[in-house]
Scaffold this motif. Structure first.
Motif, short mmCIF file in Angstrom:
data_model
loop_
_atom_site.label_atom_id
_atom_site.label_comp_id
_atom_site.label_asym_id
_atom_site.label_seq_id
_atom_site.Cartn_x
_atom_site.Cartn_y
_atom_site.Cartn_z
N ALA A 1 1.40 -2.36 -7.10
CA ALA A 1 2.41 -3.38 -7.34
C ALA A 1 3.74 -2.72 -7.67
N GLY A 2 4.81 -3.28 -7.16
CA GLY A 2 6.15 -2.84 -7.53
C GLY A 2 6.73 -1.71 -6.70
N ILE A 3 6.06 -1.28 -5.64
CA ILE A 3 6.66 -0.25 -4.80
C ILE A 3 7.17 -0.89 -3.52
N ALA A 4 8.15 -0.26 -2.93
CA ALA A 4 8.73 -0.76 -1.68
C ALA A 4 7.78 -0.47 -0.52
N VAL A 5 8.00 -1.15 0.57
CA VAL A 5 7.22 -0.89 1.77
C VAL A 5 7.51 0.54 2.21
N GLY A 6 6.47 1.32 2.40
CA GLY A 6 6.63 2.72 2.76
C GLY A 6 6.83 3.63 1.57
N GLY A 7 6.75 3.08 0.36
CA GLY A 7 6.92 3.87 -0.86
C GLY A 7 5.63 4.55 -1.28
N LEU A 8 5.74 5.38 -2.30
CA LEU A 8 4.59 6.12 -2.80
C LEU A 8 4.17 5.60 -4.16
N CYS A 9 2.86 5.66 -4.42
CA CYS A 9 2.33 5.29 -5.74
C CYS A 9 2.70 6.39 -6.74
N PRO A 10 2.59 6.12 -8.03
CA PRO A 10 2.95 7.13 -9.03
C PRO A 10 2.18 8.45 -8.90
N CYS B 1 0.91 9.82 -6.12
CA CYS B 1 1.41 10.56 -4.95
C CYS B 1 2.82 11.09 -5.21
N THR B 2 3.64 10.31 -5.91
CA THR B 2 4.99 10.77 -6.25
C THR B 2 4.92 12.02 -7.10
N ARG B 3 4.04 12.02 -8.10
CA ARG B 3 3.88 13.17 -8.98
C ARG B 3 3.39 14.39 -8.19
N SER B 4 2.45 14.17 -7.28
CA SER B 4 1.92 15.25 -6.46
C SER B 4 3.00 15.86 -5.57
N SER C 1 0.84 -1.20 0.00
CA SER C 1 0.00 0.00 0.00
C SER C 1 0.88 1.25 0.00
N CYS C 2 0.39 2.29 -0.65
CA CYS C 2 1.09 3.58 -0.71
C CYS C 2 1.12 4.19 0.69
N ALA C 3 2.25 4.76 1.06
CA ALA C 3 2.40 5.35 2.39
C ALA C 3 1.56 6.61 2.56
N ARG C 4 1.12 7.20 1.47
CA ARG C 4 0.39 8.46 1.54
C ARG C 4 -1.11 8.26 1.40
N CYS C 5 -1.54 7.57 0.34
CA CYS C 5 -2.97 7.45 0.08
C CYS C 5 -3.53 6.07 0.44
N GLY C 6 -2.67 5.08 0.63
CA GLY C 6 -3.11 3.75 1.02
C GLY C 6 -3.53 2.85 -0.12
N ALA C 7 -3.38 3.29 -1.37
CA ALA C 7 -3.77 2.47 -2.52
C ALA C 7 -2.79 1.32 -2.70
N GLN C 8 -3.31 0.12 -2.95
CA GLN C 8 -2.47 -1.04 -3.20
C GLN C 8 -1.81 -0.87 -4.57
N ILE D 1 15.05 18.87 -0.89
CA ILE D 1 14.64 18.84 0.51
C ILE D 1 13.12 18.75 0.61
N GLY D 2 12.43 19.48 -0.26
CA GLY D 2 10.96 19.44 -0.27
C GLY D 2 10.42 18.07 -0.58
N ILE D 3 11.04 17.38 -1.53
CA ILE D 3 10.59 16.03 -1.87
C ILE D 3 10.72 15.11 -0.66
N GLU D 4 11.84 15.18 0.03
CA GLU D 4 12.04 14.33 1.21
C GLU D 4 11.11 14.74 2.35
N TRP D 5 10.87 16.01 2.50
CA TRP D 5 10.05 16.50 3.62
C TRP D 5 8.57 16.23 3.39
N LEU D 6 8.11 16.35 2.14
CA LEU D 6 6.69 16.19 1.86
C LEU D 6 6.25 14.73 1.73
N LYS D 7 7.19 13.80 1.66
CA LYS D 7 6.81 12.39 1.58
C LYS D 7 6.12 12.04 2.83
#
Length: 100
Positions: A19-28, A30-33, A10-17, A94-100
C-alpha cells in the motif's frame, strides 16, 4: 499510516502487494536492497578511482619546485578527498537508478 484513499500496487521488483507505492515503485525491502547494493558499488568505484588519482598526483608533484611542494600536497589532498566524495555520491545515485 497511509492516506484514506491509498491504493495497493505490486512492487516492480518482487511483486509483493504494498500500500502507498506508485505504479512501478518498489516496496521498502526492495528499496533498501537497491540502496545497499548501490552504496557498495559507489564505495568500490570511489575507492578505486581515488587510488588512481592519488597515484597520478603523487607522481605529478615530483616535478613541482621544492618551495611549492607543501602547497601542492595540500591542494592535492583536498582534490583527492573531494574526488572521493563526489565520485561516491554520483555512482551511488546512478546505481540506484540503474538497479531499480
Amino acid at each position: 499510516m497511509g492516506a484514506p484513499f491509498a491504493t495497493s500496487h505490486s512492487c516492480a521488483r518482487c511483486g509483493a502487494q504494498t500500500a502507498g507505492i506508485a505504479v512501478g515503485g518498489l516496496c521498502p525491502n526492495c528499496t533498501r536492497s537497491v540502496e545497499l547494493r548501490a552504496s557498495r558499488l559507489g564505495r568500490w568505484v570511489a575507492l578505486g578511482s581515488t587510488a588512481l588519482l592519488a597515484a597520478y598526483l603523487s607522481f605529478a608533484l615530483r616535478a613541482v619546485v621544492p618551495a611549492w611542494r607543501g602547497t601542492g600536497r595540500a591542494i592535492a589532498a583536498a582534490a583527492v578527498v573531494a574526488w572521493c566524495l563526489l565520485t561516491y555520491r554520483i555512482v551511488k545515485r546512478i546505481g540506484i537508478e540503474w538497479l531499480k
